[in-house]
Design an enzyme around this catalytic site. Structure first.
Site, PDB file in Angstrom:
ATOM      1  N   GLN A 135      -5.012  -0.387  -4.656  1.00 21.72           N
ATOM      2  CA  GLN A 135      -5.631  -1.465  -5.417  1.00 21.72           C
ATOM      3  C   GLN A 135      -6.400  -0.948  -6.634  1.00 21.72           C
ATOM      4  O   GLN A 135      -6.374  -1.566  -7.698  1.00 21.72           O
ATOM      5  CB  GLN A 135      -6.546  -2.284  -4.501  1.00 21.72           C
ATOM      6  CG  GLN A 135      -7.173  -3.471  -5.191  1.00 21.72           C
ATOM      7  CD  GLN A 135      -7.961  -4.343  -4.232  1.00 21.72           C
ATOM      8  OE1 GLN A 135      -7.617  -4.464  -3.056  1.00 21.72           O
ATOM      9  NE2 GLN A 135      -9.016  -4.949  -4.734  1.00 21.72           N
ATOM     10  N   CYS A 195       0.852  -1.185   0.000  1.00 24.62           N
ATOM     11  CA  CYS A 195       0.000   0.000   0.000  1.00 24.62           C
ATOM     12  C   CYS A 195       0.896   1.246   0.000  1.00 24.62           C
ATOM     13  O   CYS A 195       1.822   1.342   0.799  1.00 24.62           O
ATOM     14  CB  CYS A 195      -0.879  -0.057   1.252  1.00 24.62           C
ATOM     15  SG  CYS A 195      -1.401   1.512   1.910  1.00 24.62           S
ATOM     16  N   GLU A 196       0.620   2.166  -0.899  1.00 25.42           N
ATOM     17  CA  GLU A 196       1.450   3.361  -0.979  1.00 25.42           C
ATOM     18  C   GLU A 196       1.207   4.336   0.162  1.00 25.42           C
ATOM     19  O   GLU A 196       1.988   5.259   0.360  1.00 25.42           O
ATOM     20  CB  GLU A 196       1.272   4.063  -2.321  1.00 25.42           C
ATOM     21  CG  GLU A 196      -0.070   4.678  -2.547  1.00 25.42           C
ATOM     22  CD  GLU A 196      -0.233   5.271  -3.943  1.00 25.42           C
ATOM     23  OE1 GLU A 196      -0.944   6.280  -4.054  1.00 25.42           O
ATOM     24  OE2 GLU A 196       0.341   4.748  -4.907  1.00 25.42           O
ATOM     25  N   HIS A 197       0.144   4.140   0.920  1.00 25.76           N
ATOM     26  CA  HIS A 197      -0.144   5.054   2.024  1.00 25.76           C
ATOM     27  C   HIS A 197       0.592   4.673   3.305  1.00 25.76           C
ATOM     28  O   HIS A 197       0.977   5.550   4.082  1.00 25.76           O
ATOM     29  CB  HIS A 197      -1.653   5.097   2.294  1.00 25.76           C
ATOM     30  CG  HIS A 197      -2.429   5.596   1.121  1.00 25.76           C
ATOM     31  ND1 HIS A 197      -3.622   5.050   0.728  1.00 25.76           N
ATOM     32  CD2 HIS A 197      -2.166   6.592   0.246  1.00 25.76           C
ATOM     33  CE1 HIS A 197      -4.065   5.679  -0.336  1.00 25.76           C
ATOM     34  NE2 HIS A 197      -3.211   6.622  -0.650  1.00 25.76           N
ATOM     35  N   HIS A 198       0.756   3.357   3.550  1.00 23.92           N
ATOM     36  CA  HIS A 198       1.394   2.917   4.793  1.00 23.92           C
ATOM     37  C   HIS A 198       2.582   1.988   4.563  1.00 23.92           C
ATOM     38  O   HIS A 198       3.241   1.586   5.508  1.00 23.92           O
ATOM     39  CB  HIS A 198       0.372   2.180   5.683  1.00 23.92           C
ATOM     40  CG  HIS A 198      -0.816   3.022   6.001  1.00 23.92           C
ATOM     41  ND1 HIS A 198      -2.026   2.895   5.329  1.00 23.92           N
ATOM     42  CD2 HIS A 198      -0.990   4.007   6.899  1.00 23.92           C
ATOM     43  CE1 HIS A 198      -2.883   3.761   5.807  1.00 23.92           C
ATOM     44  NE2 HIS A 198      -2.286   4.463   6.758  1.00 23.92           N
ATOM     45  N   CYS A 224      -2.913  -2.806   6.114  1.00 19.06           N
ATOM     46  CA  CYS A 224      -3.076  -1.484   6.717  1.00 19.06           C
ATOM     47  C   CYS A 224      -4.437  -1.368   7.402  1.00 19.06           C
ATOM     48  O   CYS A 224      -4.605  -0.560   8.315  1.00 19.06           O
ATOM     49  CB  CYS A 224      -2.881  -0.372   5.689  1.00 19.06           C
ATOM     50  SG  CYS A 224      -3.971  -0.448   4.269  1.00 19.06           S
ATOM     51  N   HIS A 255      -5.996  -6.166   3.045  1.00 22.80           N
ATOM     52  CA  HIS A 255      -5.042  -5.080   3.251  1.00 22.80           C
ATOM     53  C   HIS A 255      -4.572  -5.053   4.703  1.00 22.80           C
ATOM     54  O   HIS A 255      -5.368  -4.856   5.613  1.00 22.80           O
ATOM     55  CB  HIS A 255      -5.695  -3.743   2.884  1.00 22.80           C
ATOM     56  CG  HIS A 255      -5.951  -3.619   1.421  1.00 22.80           C
ATOM     57  ND1 HIS A 255      -5.246  -2.756   0.632  1.00 22.80           N
ATOM     58  CD2 HIS A 255      -6.822  -4.266   0.597  1.00 22.80           C
ATOM     59  CE1 HIS A 255      -5.667  -2.863  -0.622  1.00 22.80           C
ATOM     60  NE2 HIS A 255      -6.630  -3.774  -0.658  1.00 22.80           N
TER      61      HIS A 255
END
Length: 186
Positions: free
Chosen positions: A117, A76-79, A147, A145
């Site tokens: 995703q 995941c690019e956020h976490h 995250c 996920h």
């Protein structure tokens, strides 16, 4: 991606967590973590042309081709936490078919980048469309996920579904329905 710089970054992370990178259990951890990150993000160093490698073959088949349950692992690019799942990919050939393993390699190339995703699903569909010039492409991804499971709301049993339908799969409800029915068979 410099292995040395990544290793230094992981050593810094351990230090910032009030850990001692020199203690027995952590001595090799910065290097191992750097190598793992390089592996998990290897899609940045790949191109669609090298993945496909001219594995397109003439065919008069114009019926749906489906590759189901392609395992995928992404971050995941956020976490920067993993999401794990499977992709179901279909296309309708118009004179060319692609080598079976190339579909899975396309999924891997995009999954092995920092992602969300929704974008991953679109990238796979558009790449397959670009390479095959298919009459339609459909991609459904279902993933769990970390995250969402390991932090935040901590929901263990949730699965995210995303889909992209191009060409005949978008235009024809019957074609779309056939694809969805075929991938739902257990």
């Amino acid at each position: 991606m410099s292995l040395e710089k990544l290793t230094d970054c992981y050593r810094g992370i351990l230090t910032e967590l009030d850990e001692e990178p020199g203690r027995d259990g952590l001595v090799g951890t910065p290097l191992r973590a750097a190598k793992a990150m390089q592996f998990m993000c290897r899609g940045y160093g790949q191109s669609l042309d090298e993945i496909v490698n001219n594995a397109l073959f003439d065919s008069d088949n114009d019926e749906m081709v489906i590759v189901k349950d392609i395992e995928l692992y992404s971050l995941c690019e956020h976490h920067m936490l993993p999401f794990i799942g499977k992709a179901h990919v279909a296309y309708i050939p118009t004179g060319k078919v692609i080598g079976l393993s190339k579909v899975a390699r396309i999924v891997d190339m995009f999954a092995r980048r920092l992602q969300i995703q929704e974008n991953l699903t679109r990238q796979i569909a558009e790449a397959l469309q670009q390479v095959t010039q298919a009459g339609g492409v459909a991609v459904v991804i279902e993933a769990k996920h970390m995250c969402m499971m390991m932090r935040g709301v901590e929901k263990q049993n949730s699965t995210m579904f995303s889909s992209v339908m191009l060409g005949a799969f978008r235009e024809s409800g019957n074609t779309r329905q056939e694809f969805l029915q075929l991938i739902s068979r257990g």
